[in-house]
Design a protein around this motif. Structure first.
Motif, PDB file in Angstrom:
ATOM      1  N   HIS A 148     -11.653 -86.874-107.136  1.00 41.96           N
ATOM      2  CA  HIS A 148     -11.965 -88.624-106.908  1.00 41.96           C
ATOM      3  C   HIS A 148     -13.307 -88.468-108.161  1.00 41.96           C
ATOM      4  CE1 HIS A 148      -8.496 -88.552-104.144  1.00 41.96           C
ATOM      5  NE2 HIS A 148      -9.172 -87.543-103.074  1.00 41.96           N
ATOM      6  N   ASP A 149     -13.962 -88.003-108.171  1.00 42.03           N
ATOM      7  CA  ASP A 149     -14.767 -88.026-108.761  1.00 42.03           C
ATOM      8  C   ASP A 149     -14.865 -88.601-110.395  1.00 42.03           C
ATOM      9  OD1 ASP A 149     -18.608 -88.543-108.703  1.00 42.03           O
ATOM     10  OD2 ASP A 149     -17.826 -86.924-110.514  1.00 42.03           O
ATOM     11  N   ASP A 150     -15.326 -89.745-110.600  1.00 40.41           N
ATOM     12  CA  ASP A 150     -14.414 -89.958-112.188  1.00 40.41           C
ATOM     13  C   ASP A 150     -15.187 -88.581-113.421  1.00 40.41           C
ATOM     14  OD1 ASP A 150     -13.923 -91.937-111.600  1.00 40.41           O
ATOM     15  OD2 ASP A 150     -15.657 -93.767-111.890  1.00 40.41           O
TER      16      ASP A 150
END
Length: 511
Positions: free
Chosen positions: A189-191
């Protein structure tokens, strides 16, 4: 890897099970006539493909000896008589595995039955990556990719490790690349972490490149494109050294089947791009009248030669000359102008490479020295009209051609490198005469190695003017190179200019 390759349309290297080329070899013998060693046998008696063995040996050297693949693999291929399609297959195996290691690790971590990758023996993990690249990055049939990789693991490690590799690679082969990438994108989920996994860069490099894009006026939305460009194999780019050979003369030496597709460089008048082949086979390259050199590397040297200098010129200096590509280009220009070039290199073995690169230049035009560039300015104050500081750096701008660098470099390397870069730039400014110009160059876009170094060195000094490097580039090429930002420095980008990410600052000493 191209967008097609990233999404599952894999390049066809024409290899099936057993690792043999699907196409017949000219003359019936091909590379096996060159003295390739016999195939090794795995622990269960199966033959181990010598081409994949060469790739595995290269990966082992990179992992255990800090070697560079571009130096190890060609030597190995020559020694083992591997050429043609087999050599191309081995090259793609090695470079693709190294470039996309981060992506494959993210996928392999989901196929090891909850066994963390840091608990997998490093030799086994390297071979799993090799197998994953065949499954997801090349058109190798799944049965061949799995069986050949398992045979390598059994022959090089153990039978038990071979069983583990078989289970992991079968799990990898259960989905295609597009499916795996969609899964990674949905689960991370972290870019930054997602880009690090999908585009195969360490997270700290992703952060550094994002900051550099922003600092040079480019939107952070370009980051995926930049990371993607780092995973594209670079074009074969040659430099035709002025006064020694012209690009047209080099093309005339290229194999007829390739010459039709040879094209001029996009920006540098000295550059020539080839669709493939072995540049070392060209007479001009063997004689050092031409060489293999990225177009960005050519551009920064040409810009230094074109920058305005006050007064007459007699001596130029390349402060950190190894391995000699920029020295040879500057030396050729210097010889045409009746100027003497001093090429200084601290490491004796790299100084020998500089001598080889400049071998075609008149001896009175170039002098190769071995010495510490940090002390040269004090030893020869104001002795040079133009000085190039091609500073040692992380090499994050050349990840296309040295893919192992992204996994080898760490953030902790930066303080030592930036201290060296500042020392070298200060020495260069001492070595240049008033009215002369210094070019500070790195093959890295990391801000700590580029504009921060220049700012640190110039802080408190009023005797140095920062020139507009964009104007020097225009004067050198006769072309308006787009995408250079607001200046005065120049930052080239793989995804914009098709070059390595070279940084250039031009500084004129006023007194």
């Amino acid at each position: 890897m191209s967008e097609q390759g990233r999404r599952g349309q894999r390049p066809d290297h024409g290899r099936s099970g057993g690792g043999r080329s699907a196409a017949p070899r000219a003359g019936g013998n091909g590379p096996r006539a060159g003295g390739r060693p016999p195939q090794r046998r795995g622990r269960r008696g199966g033959e181990v493909d010598p081409v994949r063995t060469a790739a595995a040996d290269t990966l082992e050297a990179v992992a255990t000896s800090d070697a560079y693949a571009n130096l190890v693999l060609p030597k190995l291929l020559r020694e083992r008589g591997i050429s043609g399609r087999d050599a191309a297959f081995a090259t793609e195996l090695v470079y693709g595995t190294l470039r996309l290691r981060g992506r494959y690790d993210a996928i392999l971590a989901r196929c090891t039955n909850d066994r963390p990758l840091d608990q997998v023996d490093p030799p086994v993990l390297d071979l799993l990556r090799l197998g994953a690249h065949q499954l997801l990055g090349m058109r190798v049939p799944a049965h061949a990719a799995v069986s050949e990789t398992v045979a390598l693991v059994r022959s090089r490690v153990s039978l038990g490790a071979g069983g583990f590799a078989n289970a992991v690679l079968r799990a990898v082969s259960a989905a295609d690349l597009e499916t795996w990438l969609d899964r990674l994108s949905s689960e991370i989920h972290d870019d930054g972490a997602r880009l690090a996994a999908v585009e195969s860069h360490p997270a700290w490099v992703v952060r550094a490149l994002r900051s550099s894009l922003r600092a040079h006026g480019r939107p952070a939305t370009e980051l995926p494109e930049l990371l993607h460009a780092d995973n594209e194999p670079p074009a074969v780019t040659l430099v035709a050294r002025p006064g020694l050979v012209s690009p047209e003369e080099v093309v005339a030496q290229v194999d007829r089947s390739l010459a039709e597709d040879a094209t001029p460089g996009r920006w540098a008048p000295t550059a020539l791009r080839l669709p493939g082949g072995d540049p070392a086979a060209l007479p001009a390259v063997r004689e050092a009248r031409a060489g293999v050199q990225d177009e960005g590397s050519q551009l920064v040297a040409l810009a230094l030669a074109a920058a305005p200098v006050e007064g007459q010129e007699a001596r130029w200096l390349d402060l950190c000359a190894g391995p000699g590509g920029k020295s040879a280009l500057l030396g050729a220009i210097a010889a045409e102008r009746g100027v003497h070039l001093v090429a200084n290199e601290v490491a004796p073995h790299r100084a020998r490479l500089v001598a080889q690169s400049t071998a075609a230049l008149p001896r009175e035009s170039v002098e190769v020295r071995t010495g510490d560039g940090r002390t040269l300015g004090e030893a020869e104050p104001g002795a040079y009209d133009r000085v190039l500081v091609d500073a040692p750096c992380t090499g994050l701008g050349a990840l296309r051609r040295r893919p192992e660098s992204r996994w080898r470099r760490l953030p902790e390397d930066l303080p030592g490198l930036t201290a060296l870069q500042r020392d070298l730039l200060e020495s260069a400014l001492a070595a240049v005469r008033p009215g002369g110009v210094v070019a500070y160059v790195t093959c890295s876009p990391h801000l700590a190695e580029t504009s921060a170094v220049v700012a640190d060195v110039l802080r408190g000094r009023d005797d140095v003017t920062r020139l507009d490097a964009r104007e020097a580039l225009l004067a050198a090429t006769g072309r308006d190179v787009p995408g250079l930002g607001d200046g005065p420095d120049v930052q080239l980008w793989p995804h914009v200019h098709g070059t390595d990410a070279m940084f250039l600052a031009l500084l004129r000493r006023e007194r």
